[in-house]
Design a protein around this motif. Structure first.
Motif, PDB file in Angstrom:
ATOM      1  N   LYS A  26      18.014  11.348  15.679  1.00  0.00           N
ATOM      2  CA  LYS A  26      16.735  11.543  14.988  1.00  0.00           C
ATOM      3  C   LYS A  26      16.412  10.310  14.160  1.00  0.00           C
ATOM      4  O   LYS A  26      17.285   9.743  13.501  1.00  0.00           O
ATOM      5  N   HIS A  27      15.140   9.946  14.200  1.00  0.00           N
ATOM      6  CA  HIS A  27      14.670   8.769  13.472  1.00  0.00           C
ATOM      7  C   HIS A  27      13.469   9.183  12.623  1.00  0.00           C
ATOM      8  O   HIS A  27      12.444   9.621  13.156  1.00  0.00           O
ATOM      9  N   PHE A  28      13.610   9.067  11.297  1.00  0.00           N
ATOM     10  CA  PHE A  28      12.562   9.474  10.359  1.00  0.00           C
ATOM     11  C   PHE A  28      11.996   8.245   9.657  1.00  0.00           C
ATOM     12  O   PHE A  28      12.744   7.344   9.262  1.00  0.00           O
ATOM     13  N   LEU A  29      10.662   8.239   9.466  1.00  0.00           N
ATOM     14  CA  LEU A  29       9.983   7.170   8.737  1.00  0.00           C
ATOM     15  C   LEU A  29       9.257   7.768   7.537  1.00  0.00           C
ATOM     16  O   LEU A  29       8.584   8.810   7.662  1.00  0.00           O
ATOM     17  N   TYR A  30       9.392   7.114   6.381  1.00  0.00           N
ATOM     18  CA  TYR A  30       8.779   7.596   5.152  1.00  0.00           C
ATOM     19  C   TYR A  30       7.916   6.493   4.534  1.00  0.00           C
ATOM     20  O   TYR A  30       8.235   5.305   4.651  1.00  0.00           O
ATOM     21  N   ASN A  31       6.818   6.934   3.857  1.00  0.00           N
ATOM     22  CA  ASN A  31       6.048   5.992   3.050  1.00  0.00           C
ATOM     23  C   ASN A  31       6.127   6.409   1.588  1.00  0.00           C
ATOM     24  O   ASN A  31       6.838   7.352   1.236  1.00  0.00           O
ATOM     25  N   ARG A  32       5.367   5.718   0.728  1.00  0.00           N
ATOM     26  CA  ARG A  32       5.451   5.996  -0.713  1.00  0.00           C
ATOM     27  C   ARG A  32       4.608   7.192  -1.117  1.00  0.00           C
ATOM     28  O   ARG A  32       4.735   7.708  -2.226  1.00  0.00           O
ATOM     29  N   GLU A  33       3.735   7.657  -0.227  1.00  0.00           N
ATOM     30  CA  GLU A  33       2.825   8.744  -0.580  1.00  0.00           C
ATOM     31  C   GLU A  33       3.470  10.113  -0.478  1.00  0.00           C
ATOM     32  O   GLU A  33       3.183  11.010  -1.257  1.00  0.00           O
ATOM     33  N   SER A  34       4.351  10.286   0.514  1.00  0.00           N
ATOM     34  CA  SER A  34       4.843  11.624   0.816  1.00  0.00           C
ATOM     35  C   SER A  34       6.363  11.667   0.786  1.00  0.00           C
ATOM     36  O   SER A  34       7.033  10.707   1.150  1.00  0.00           O
ATOM     37  N   LYS A  35       6.883  12.818   0.332  1.00  0.00           N
ATOM     38  CA  LYS A  35       8.325  13.011   0.359  1.00  0.00           C
ATOM     39  C   LYS A  35       8.796  13.434   1.746  1.00  0.00           C
ATOM     40  O   LYS A  35       9.982  13.367   2.049  1.00  0.00           O
ATOM     41  N   ARG A  73       0.842  -1.198   0.000  1.00  0.00           N
ATOM     42  CA  ARG A  73       0.000   0.000   0.000  1.00  0.00           C
ATOM     43  C   ARG A  73       0.874   1.243   0.000  1.00  0.00           C
ATOM     44  O   ARG A  73       2.020   1.210   0.442  1.00  0.00           O
ATOM     45  N   LEU A  74       0.299   2.351  -0.463  1.00  0.00           N
ATOM     46  CA  LEU A  74       1.041   3.606  -0.501  1.00  0.00           C
ATOM     47  C   LEU A  74       1.395   4.094   0.896  1.00  0.00           C
ATOM     48  O   LEU A  74       2.385   4.801   1.089  1.00  0.00           O
ATOM     49  N   SER A  75       0.590   3.708   1.866  1.00  0.00           N
ATOM     50  CA  SER A  75       0.816   4.178   3.234  1.00  0.00           C
ATOM     51  C   SER A  75       1.847   3.331   3.987  1.00  0.00           C
ATOM     52  O   SER A  75       2.243   3.672   5.096  1.00  0.00           O
ATOM     53  N   ASP A  76       2.279   2.230   3.382  1.00  0.00           N
ATOM     54  CA  ASP A  76       3.267   1.377   4.048  1.00  0.00           C
ATOM     55  C   ASP A  76       4.612   2.099   4.163  1.00  0.00           C
ATOM     56  O   ASP A  76       5.033   2.810   3.242  1.00  0.00           O
ATOM     57  N   ILE A  77       5.272   1.899   5.283  1.00  0.00           N
ATOM     58  CA  ILE A  77       6.600   2.490   5.488  1.00  0.00           C
ATOM     59  C   ILE A  77       7.607   1.792   4.577  1.00  0.00           C
ATOM     60  O   ILE A  77       7.701   0.564   4.554  1.00  0.00           O
ATOM     61  N   VAL A  78       8.359   2.604   3.821  1.00  0.00           N
ATOM     62  CA  VAL A  78       9.337   2.045   2.886  1.00  0.00           C
ATOM     63  C   VAL A  78      10.761   2.519   3.180  1.00  0.00           C
ATOM     64  O   VAL A  78      11.714   2.033   2.564  1.00  0.00           O
ATOM     65  N   GLU A  79      10.891   3.472   4.104  1.00  0.00           N
ATOM     66  CA  GLU A  79      12.234   3.999   4.367  1.00  0.00           C
ATOM     67  C   GLU A  79      12.377   4.441   5.817  1.00  0.00           C
ATOM     68  O   GLU A  79      11.477   5.064   6.383  1.00  0.00           O
ATOM     69  N   HIS A  80      13.536   4.078   6.405  1.00  0.00           N
ATOM     70  CA  HIS A  80      13.934   4.576   7.722  1.00  0.00           C
ATOM     71  C   HIS A  80      15.230   5.368   7.553  1.00  0.00           C
ATOM     72  O   HIS A  80      16.115   4.966   6.796  1.00  0.00           O
ATOM     73  N   ARG A  81      15.319   6.486   8.271  1.00  0.00           N
ATOM     74  CA  ARG A  81      16.562   7.251   8.280  1.00  0.00           C
ATOM     75  C   ARG A  81      16.917   7.581   9.721  1.00  0.00           C
ATOM     76  O   ARG A  81      16.087   8.099  10.471  1.00  0.00           O
ATOM     77  N   VAL A  82      18.150   7.273  10.099  1.00  0.00           N
ATOM     78  CA  VAL A  82      18.621   7.546  11.459  1.00  0.00           C
ATOM     79  C   VAL A  82      19.827   8.471  11.378  1.00  0.00           C
ATOM     80  O   VAL A  82      20.800   8.177  10.674  1.00  0.00           O
ATOM     81  N   ASP A  83      19.752   9.603  12.084  1.00  0.00           N
ATOM     82  CA  ASP A  83      20.857  10.554  12.169  1.00  0.00           C
ATOM     83  C   ASP A  83      21.383  10.574  13.605  1.00  0.00           C
ATOM     84  O   ASP A  83      20.603  10.746  14.554  1.00  0.00           O
ATOM     85  N   ILE A  84      22.685  10.419  13.757  1.00  0.00           N
ATOM     86  CA  ILE A  84      23.312  10.465  15.083  1.00  0.00           C
ATOM     87  C   ILE A  84      24.408  11.516  15.050  1.00  0.00           C
ATOM     88  O   ILE A  84      25.341  11.438  14.239  1.00  0.00           O
ATOM     89  N   ASN A  85      24.299  12.506  15.933  1.00  0.00           N
ATOM     90  CA  ASN A  85      25.258  13.603  15.988  1.00  0.00           C
ATOM     91  C   ASN A  85      26.078  13.515  17.268  1.00  0.00           C
ATOM     92  O   ASN A  85      25.597  13.015  18.291  1.00  0.00           O
ATOM     93  N   GLU A  86      27.317  14.006  17.223  1.00  0.00           N
ATOM     94  CA  GLU A  86      28.199  13.929  18.386  1.00  0.00           C
ATOM     95  C   GLU A  86      27.660  14.694  19.589  1.00  0.00           C
ATOM     96  O   GLU A  86      28.095  14.471  20.723  1.00  0.00           O
TER      97      GLU A  86
END
Length: 520
Positions: free
Chosen positions: A421-430, A403-416
């Motif tokens: 930060k942990h971001f979740l993306y689906n196919r519907e939205s940038k 489905r378009l609403s399914d999560i397709v991407e995880h992004r994890v940022d770690i700063n010193e």
């Protein structure tokens, strides 16, 4: 690691010596291999000998592979020796291991030092045509005895003197024999050598002398800061050859000779010290004793030793320590970042004395900082471009979604700074459909970035394989010099990915388990 470092050092000499030899490939016949083992077993010195296979005579690393002719493992070499008939049934002790230098494999056949010399054959196999039973083959300087000749009378006499303990002073013999714990028996507080009972190591508790002895800073890095001291004596026929002070840490779980103080002097006012630390030289008697009295079968001793080693420096020799000092004294600012990183930690010094708390805390900070600096110092000397990581980003993406609403991407940022930060993306939205912000402990964040630096330095840029599974990951490292390193892959994670993932998961209380290098 100990053998690896020694082999690297010997290869870098680019000449053969009295206890090492280069071979481009394994011997084409076992008779010549047996000759080399006999020559290395019959040495007058007290060192282990190395047959370094996969290296040319000039020290160039040729390398071996699974198709290399006549390549042998340890079982094959041991089988060769067990099928040979040695005089007195004394058989040379050997091992075979493969080490990786760069991308090339080399084999190292170690012939361990022994006092059961001279080794020689009382009879030979019918398969052997040149080796002579009864002949004593030996190695002198960088030359082996020719297969058709016996060693010189002088060399044979020296080998028998070695066996009878007439070559080295008793203290050197005892230290050499301490490498083989199987030679020693413990009765009460005394160890004695089973082959020479005149050689003894005695522990003596002196309660009066050490009743009020203060704890050193490394005591407070143990699970229990309880600290005691004993005297250790090396004896020959009841004569004390050497005396040491031994510290007993963690309520008796670990004991070691008291390490030596090291002082980093102010480059302007040289009589003043700007840093103090504790160290042990690996080629010293103290180190030999430490390894001898360490009970490697005890989990409690192992943990206590790890904690001790975290705050005590080990140098290969005195020259390395001198060079280490010069690197700091010539530019004290070089360790400032290491000191500042160590200051982020929390140190518990259980004492009612404020001066002791301050002193031990400062020494613990210096110890942790110097320990990491020494590691980077060695890497730099070996040609590694050591950098400081400021941040890491890991993106994990899949194109497999129903489905378009399914999560397709995880992004994890770690700063010193500790921001995660942990971001979740689906196919519907940038834009991220979910964003999680965490504040990790700065010390553990810095510790994590320091941990991954040497690992990621060795990473290739691309771990992608030719497969269509709709799954990919990206990793971006940013350094304090402004440079960036990008790594990508799909189904194949980079080396040590599991360990890195485990440490990331422990950095913050993630509400959603992040996708990292491995697809969940």
């Amino acid at each position: 690691m100990k053998v690896y470092d020694e082999i690297i050092r010997l290869i870098n000499k680019r000449v053969e010596g009295d206890y090492w030899d280069y071979k481009q490939e394994w011997h084409s016949d076992n008779e010549r291999l047996l000759l080399d083992i006999l020559c290395f077993a019959n040495t007058v010195h007290n060192k282990d000998c190395y047959l370094i296979i996969g290296v040319a005579d000039n020290g160039d690393i040729i390398g071996l592979n699974k198709n290399s002719p006549n390549r042998k493992n340890q079982a094959a070499v041991l089988d060769l020796l067990s099928n040979s008939m040695f005089a007195g049934d004394f058989v040379p002790e050997v091992s075979v291991e493969t080490i990786l230098i760069g991308s090339k494999e080399i084999d190292v056949l170690t012939v361990f030092n022994s006092y059961n010399v001279p080794f020689y054959l009382r009879s030979k196999s019918r398969k052997y045509h040149s080796i002579v039973e009864g002949y004593i083959y030996s190695r002198k300087n960088d030359r082996n005895t020719p297969i058709s000749e016996n060693s010189s009378m002088q060399q044979i006499e020296l080998l028998w003197k070695k066996r009878l303990g007439l070559l080295s002073p008793p203290l050197e013999q005892i230290i050499s024999r301490m490498r083989n714990k199987a030679e020693w028996q413990e009765i009460g507080d005394i160890y004695y050598n089973v082959f020479n009972p005149d050689f003894k190591i005695k522990e003596e508790w002196d309660q009066e002398e050490h009743r009020d002895y203060k704890r050193e800073f490394y005591s407070y890095n143990q699970c229990n800061e309880s600290t005691h001291y004993i005297n250790l004596y090396i004896l020959c026929r009841e004569t004390v050859l050497k005396q040491f002070q031994v510290v007993i840490l963690d309520s008796g779980r670990y004991k070691t000779p008291v390490p030596t103080w090291g002082f980093i002097h102010d480059p302007i006012r040289y009589s003043e010290s700007i840093y103090t630390y504790k160290y042990i030289l690996k080629n010293s008697i103290d180190y030999a004793i430490q390894q001898f009295i360490y009970n490697e079968d005890s989990d409690e001793a192992r943990i206590a030793k790890q904690r001790f080693d975290e705050v005590v420096l080990y140098f290969e020799n005195e020259q390395e320590q001198v060079d280490f000092h010069l690197s700091i004294e010539s530019c004290p600012a070089i360790v400032e970042k290491y000191i500042n990183d160590a200051k982020l930690g929390k140190y518990i010094v259980s004492s009612n004395n404020k001066l002791e708390i301050k002193d031990c805390t400062e020494k613990l900070i210096t110890a942790f900082a110097f320990k990491r600096y020494l590691s980077d110092y060695r890497r730099k000397k070996s040609g590694v471009d050591v950098k400081r990581i400021k941040s890491i980003r890991i993106v994990n993406r899949t194109s497999v979604a129903l489905r378009l609403s399914d999560i397709v991407e995880h992004r994890v940022d770690i700063n010193e700074t500790g921001k995660v930060k942990h971001f979740l993306y689906n196919r519907e939205s940038k834009k991220a459909v979910s964003t999680y912000n965490y504040c990790a402990d700065k010390y553990w964040t810095r510790n994590f970035l320091n941990f991954i630096e040497p690992i990621t330095t060795d990473w290739e840029r691309d771990y992608s394989v030719d497969v269509s599974d709709g799954y990919e990951w990206y990793c971006t490292l940013k350094y304090d010099d402004g440079t960036t390193k990008n790594i990508k892959g799909n189904i194949v994670p980079p080396p040590f990915a599991d360990d890195i993932e485990r440490r990331i998961i422990n950095l913050a209380a993630f509400e959603v388990t992040p996708w990292l290098f491995n697809m969940l």
